[in-house]
Design a protein around this motif. Sequence first.
Motif, PDB file in Angstrom:
ATOM      1  N   PHE A 111      13.735  53.617  80.102  1.00 11.35           N
ATOM      2  CA  PHE A 111      15.146  53.928  79.888  1.00 11.35           C
ATOM      3  C   PHE A 111      15.287  55.174  79.021  1.00 11.35           C
ATOM      4  O   PHE A 111      14.659  55.298  77.972  1.00 11.35           O
ATOM      5  CB  PHE A 111      15.838  52.744  79.207  1.00 11.35           C
ATOM      6  N   ASP A 112      16.086  56.140  79.499  1.00  8.48           N
ATOM      7  CA  ASP A 112      16.409  57.329  78.726  1.00  8.48           C
ATOM      8  C   ASP A 112      17.836  57.734  79.067  1.00  8.48           C
ATOM      9  O   ASP A 112      18.062  58.571  79.928  1.00  8.48           O
ATOM     10  CB  ASP A 112      15.425  58.460  79.039  1.00  8.48           C
ATOM     11  N   SER A 113      18.785  57.110  78.455  1.00 11.31           N
ATOM     12  CA  SER A 113      20.227  57.224  78.689  1.00 11.31           C
ATOM     13  C   SER A 113      20.646  56.619  80.027  1.00 11.31           C
ATOM     14  O   SER A 113      21.777  56.161  80.177  1.00 11.31           O
ATOM     15  CB  SER A 113      20.721  58.672  78.581  1.00 11.31           C
ATOM     16  N   ILE A 114      19.745  56.618  81.003  1.00  8.06           N
ATOM     17  CA  ILE A 114      19.919  55.842  82.231  1.00  8.06           C
ATOM     18  C   ILE A 114      18.600  55.122  82.506  1.00  8.06           C
ATOM     19  O   ILE A 114      17.560  55.456  81.932  1.00  8.06           O
ATOM     20  CB  ILE A 114      20.299  56.726  83.445  1.00  8.06           C
ATOM     21  N   ASP A 115      18.633  54.131  83.399  1.00 12.66           N
ATOM     22  CA  ASP A 115      17.413  53.438  83.794  1.00 12.66           C
ATOM     23  C   ASP A 115      16.661  54.328  84.770  1.00 12.66           C
ATOM     24  O   ASP A 115      17.126  54.583  85.878  1.00 12.66           O
ATOM     25  CB  ASP A 115      17.745  52.088  84.428  1.00 12.66           C
ATOM     26  N   VAL A 116      15.479  54.813  84.352  1.00 23.51           N
ATOM     27  CA  VAL A 116      14.780  55.857  85.095  1.00 23.51           C
ATOM     28  C   VAL A 116      13.859  55.294  86.160  1.00 23.51           C
ATOM     29  O   VAL A 116      13.894  55.703  87.318  1.00 23.51           O
ATOM     30  CB  VAL A 116      13.975  56.752  84.122  1.00 23.51           C
ATOM     31  N   LEU A 117      13.002  54.345  85.782  1.00 23.62           N
ATOM     32  CA  LEU A 117      12.072  53.757  86.739  1.00 23.62           C
ATOM     33  C   LEU A 117      11.582  52.424  86.214  1.00 23.62           C
ATOM     34  O   LEU A 117      11.741  52.092  85.037  1.00 23.62           O
ATOM     35  CB  LEU A 117      10.891  54.685  87.033  1.00 23.62           C
ATOM     36  N   TYR A 118      10.947  51.660  87.109  1.00 28.40           N
ATOM     37  CA  TYR A 118      10.360  50.368  86.773  1.00 28.40           C
ATOM     38  C   TYR A 118       8.905  50.385  87.232  1.00 28.40           C
ATOM     39  O   TYR A 118       8.633  50.658  88.389  1.00 28.40           O
ATOM     40  CB  TYR A 118      11.120  49.226  87.467  1.00 28.40           C
ATOM     41  N   TYR A 119       7.986  50.111  86.320  1.00 24.25           N
ATOM     42  CA  TYR A 119       6.575  50.125  86.700  1.00 24.25           C
ATOM     43  C   TYR A 119       5.874  48.874  86.201  1.00 24.25           C
ATOM     44  O   TYR A 119       6.332  48.206  85.264  1.00 24.25           O
ATOM     45  CB  TYR A 119       5.881  51.388  86.197  1.00 24.25           C
ATOM     46  N   GLY A 120       4.740  48.545  86.878  1.00 17.54           N
ATOM     47  CA  GLY A 120       4.024  47.330  86.526  1.00 17.54           C
ATOM     48  C   GLY A 120       2.564  47.400  86.940  1.00 17.54           C
ATOM     49  O   GLY A 120       2.104  48.404  87.510  1.00 17.54           O
ATOM     50  N   PRO A 121       1.805  46.342  86.693  1.00 15.99           N
ATOM     51  CA  PRO A 121       0.357  46.353  86.890  1.00 15.99           C
ATOM     52  C   PRO A 121      -0.070  46.272  88.343  1.00 15.99           C
ATOM     53  O   PRO A 121       0.607  45.679  89.189  1.00 15.99           O
ATOM     54  CB  PRO A 121      -0.107  45.115  86.115  1.00 15.99           C
ATOM     55  N   LEU A 122      -1.223  46.848  88.617  1.00  8.11           N
ATOM     56  CA  LEU A 122      -1.879  46.843  89.923  1.00  8.11           C
ATOM     57  C   LEU A 122      -3.360  47.020  89.652  1.00  8.11           C
ATOM     58  O   LEU A 122      -3.753  47.668  88.677  1.00  8.11           O
ATOM     59  CB  LEU A 122      -1.327  47.981  90.785  1.00  8.11           C
ATOM     60  N   SER A 123      -4.201  46.449  90.506  1.00  2.00           N
ATOM     61  CA  SER A 123      -5.646  46.633  90.340  1.00  2.00           C
ATOM     62  C   SER A 123      -6.270  47.137  91.630  1.00  2.00           C
ATOM     63  O   SER A 123      -5.782  46.856  92.726  1.00  2.00           O
ATOM     64  CB  SER A 123      -6.324  45.332  89.888  1.00  2.00           C
ATOM     65  N   VAL A 124      -7.347  47.901  91.478  1.00  2.00           N
ATOM     66  CA  VAL A 124      -8.044  48.507  92.604  1.00  2.00           C
ATOM     67  C   VAL A 124      -9.536  48.259  92.453  1.00  2.00           C
ATOM     68  O   VAL A 124     -10.088  48.394  91.358  1.00  2.00           O
ATOM     69  CB  VAL A 124      -7.793  50.032  92.669  1.00  2.00           C
ATOM     70  N   GLY A 125     -10.201  47.889  93.555  1.00  2.00           N
ATOM     71  CA  GLY A 125     -11.659  47.840  93.566  1.00  2.00           C
ATOM     72  C   GLY A 125     -12.261  46.469  93.407  1.00  2.00           C
ATOM     73  O   GLY A 125     -11.581  45.466  93.197  1.00  2.00           O
ATOM     74  N   THR A 126     -13.600  46.447  93.512  1.00  3.25           N
ATOM     75  CA  THR A 126     -14.402  45.243  93.318  1.00  3.25           C
ATOM     76  C   THR A 126     -15.573  45.581  92.385  1.00  3.25           C
ATOM     77  O   THR A 126     -16.440  46.356  92.752  1.00  3.25           O
ATOM     78  CB  THR A 126     -14.961  44.730  94.659  1.00  3.25           C
ATOM     79  N   PRO A 127     -15.599  45.040  91.168  1.00  5.80           N
ATOM     80  CA  PRO A 127     -14.575  44.191  90.545  1.00  5.80           C
ATOM     81  C   PRO A 127     -13.298  44.986  90.297  1.00  5.80           C
ATOM     82  O   PRO A 127     -13.328  46.221  90.242  1.00  5.80           O
ATOM     83  CB  PRO A 127     -15.237  43.749  89.240  1.00  5.80           C
ATOM     84  N   PRO A 128     -12.169  44.290  90.151  1.00  2.92           N
ATOM     85  CA  PRO A 128     -10.885  44.987  90.026  1.00  2.92           C
ATOM     86  C   PRO A 128     -10.772  45.804  88.741  1.00  2.92           C
ATOM     87  O   PRO A 128     -11.174  45.354  87.660  1.00  2.92           O
ATOM     88  CB  PRO A 128      -9.857  43.852  90.048  1.00  2.92           C
ATOM     89  N   GLN A 129     -10.251  47.013  88.889  1.00  2.00           N
ATOM     90  CA  GLN A 129      -9.927  47.875  87.756  1.00  2.00           C
ATOM     91  C   GLN A 129      -8.411  47.947  87.636  1.00  2.00           C
ATOM     92  O   GLN A 129      -7.715  48.213  88.611  1.00  2.00           O
ATOM     93  CB  GLN A 129     -10.500  49.273  87.962  1.00  2.00           C
ATOM     94  N   LYS A 130      -7.914  47.725  86.447  1.00  2.00           N
ATOM     95  CA  LYS A 130      -6.477  47.651  86.238  1.00  2.00           C
ATOM     96  C   LYS A 130      -5.878  49.028  85.990  1.00  2.00           C
ATOM     97  O   LYS A 130      -6.435  49.858  85.291  1.00  2.00           O
ATOM     98  CB  LYS A 130      -6.155  46.734  85.054  1.00  2.00           C
ATOM     99  N   THR A 131      -4.725  49.262  86.599  1.00  2.00           N
ATOM    100  CA  THR A 131      -3.907  50.428  86.314  1.00  2.00           C
ATOM    101  C   THR A 131      -2.450  50.000  86.453  1.00  2.00           C
ATOM    102  O   THR A 131      -2.152  48.808  86.456  1.00  2.00           O
ATOM    103  CB  THR A 131      -4.268  51.607  87.245  1.00  2.00           C
ATOM    104  N   ASN A 132      -1.522  50.940  86.544  1.00  2.00           N
ATOM    105  CA  ASN A 132      -0.124  50.576  86.738  1.00  2.00           C
ATOM    106  C   ASN A 132       0.565  51.613  87.608  1.00  2.00           C
ATOM    107  O   ASN A 132       0.142  52.774  87.680  1.00  2.00           O
ATOM    108  CB  ASN A 132       0.602  50.395  85.394  1.00  2.00           C
ATOM    109  N   VAL A 133       1.629  51.197  88.292  1.00  2.00           N
ATOM    110  CA  VAL A 133       2.312  52.062  89.240  1.00  2.00           C
ATOM    111  C   VAL A 133       3.816  51.891  89.153  1.00  2.00           C
ATOM    112  O   VAL A 133       4.321  50.839  88.760  1.00  2.00           O
ATOM    113  CB  VAL A 133       1.858  51.773  90.694  1.00  2.00           C
ATOM    114  N   ASP A 134       4.511  52.946  89.529  1.00  2.00           N
ATOM    115  CA  ASP A 134       5.952  52.896  89.767  1.00  2.00           C
ATOM    116  C   ASP A 134       6.158  52.286  91.143  1.00  2.00           C
ATOM    117  O   ASP A 134       5.662  52.808  92.144  1.00  2.00           O
ATOM    118  CB  ASP A 134       6.498  54.330  89.707  1.00  2.00           C
TER     119      ASP A 134
END
Length: 305
Positions: A111-134
């Motif tokens: 949030f920066d005067s308006i709601d800009v974006l919503y992001y959350g967790p996601l994992s890629v690979g085996t074993p899973p590696q955590k990152t986050n995405v919009d």
Amino acid sequence: MLVIAVATLLVVSSLSSASPTPLSPSTLPQRRSASVINFQRNTVQADNKVFNAEAARKERLRVKGKYGTINDRVQAASHSTKRALKTVAEPFDIKTKRAGKEGKDPLINVFDSIDVLYYGPLSVGTPPQKTNVDFDTGSSDLVVPMSNCRGGCTGPLINSSKSTTFKGTRTFFSIKYQDESGANGTVATDAVTVAGLTVAKQAFGAVNVEFGGFSGPNAGLLGLGFPDNAVSNSKPFFTNLVESGGLASNLFSFFMSRGGVDGSELCIGCVNSDKFSGDIDYHSIDPSATGGVQLYWNIPLWSFL
């Protein structure tokens, strides 16, 4: 003010208009449903029952600057290359759940005067590696910054050498959004998981350059649009989940808080009844605004009351 949005995928199909000089979707700027900008955590006092004209004016200008006019999008869609992607999922009553999987992913509201974006967790690979995405309904590609990024990337980054299921290609990947932000890299496949739901061989843009303000508090971006809008010419993550036949419902829903308040959520294969009261209205999606090619979750709007 609290908002819940529901999107359904019943049939994936592609239509195209004849053109003597067709352009690939990869040459078209992609629309995003949220921008990525520098931000600070602010608090606001809001009355759910009062229309904020100034906030609406700012949002209108932001959307116009990012998406362009509807005529721009119709012209772009009329030149879209036809790529038929057949779904094996049969239409069914989305208001009746069936035996299957579902998952809830908590989101952060930037949030920066308006709601800009919503992001959350996601994992890629085996074993899973955590990152986050919009999570973005206005585009269709998964964009993941890799550990060999040469500039502009925000972590957590994914290290392909640490995944036993990563498959790289020499296919160049380049995506540019309407606001001049974007990323470059190559197309790759790997196991991708969101909210406990996994696509074993999900294609994505394994990028090593991000530019024009693409990076933000989120590392990457997951497009939830339709296959015909995918620069990578591959099926989006949600489409693959639908075609697997394993979802409890062929839908995803967002609960979006306002003003940086906690509690936002992406629910895949489900609608969280704890997040709203009353009934949900269902509307058919309409590709007519984009030349008959289903790119976005458009619905007809005959009036605004």
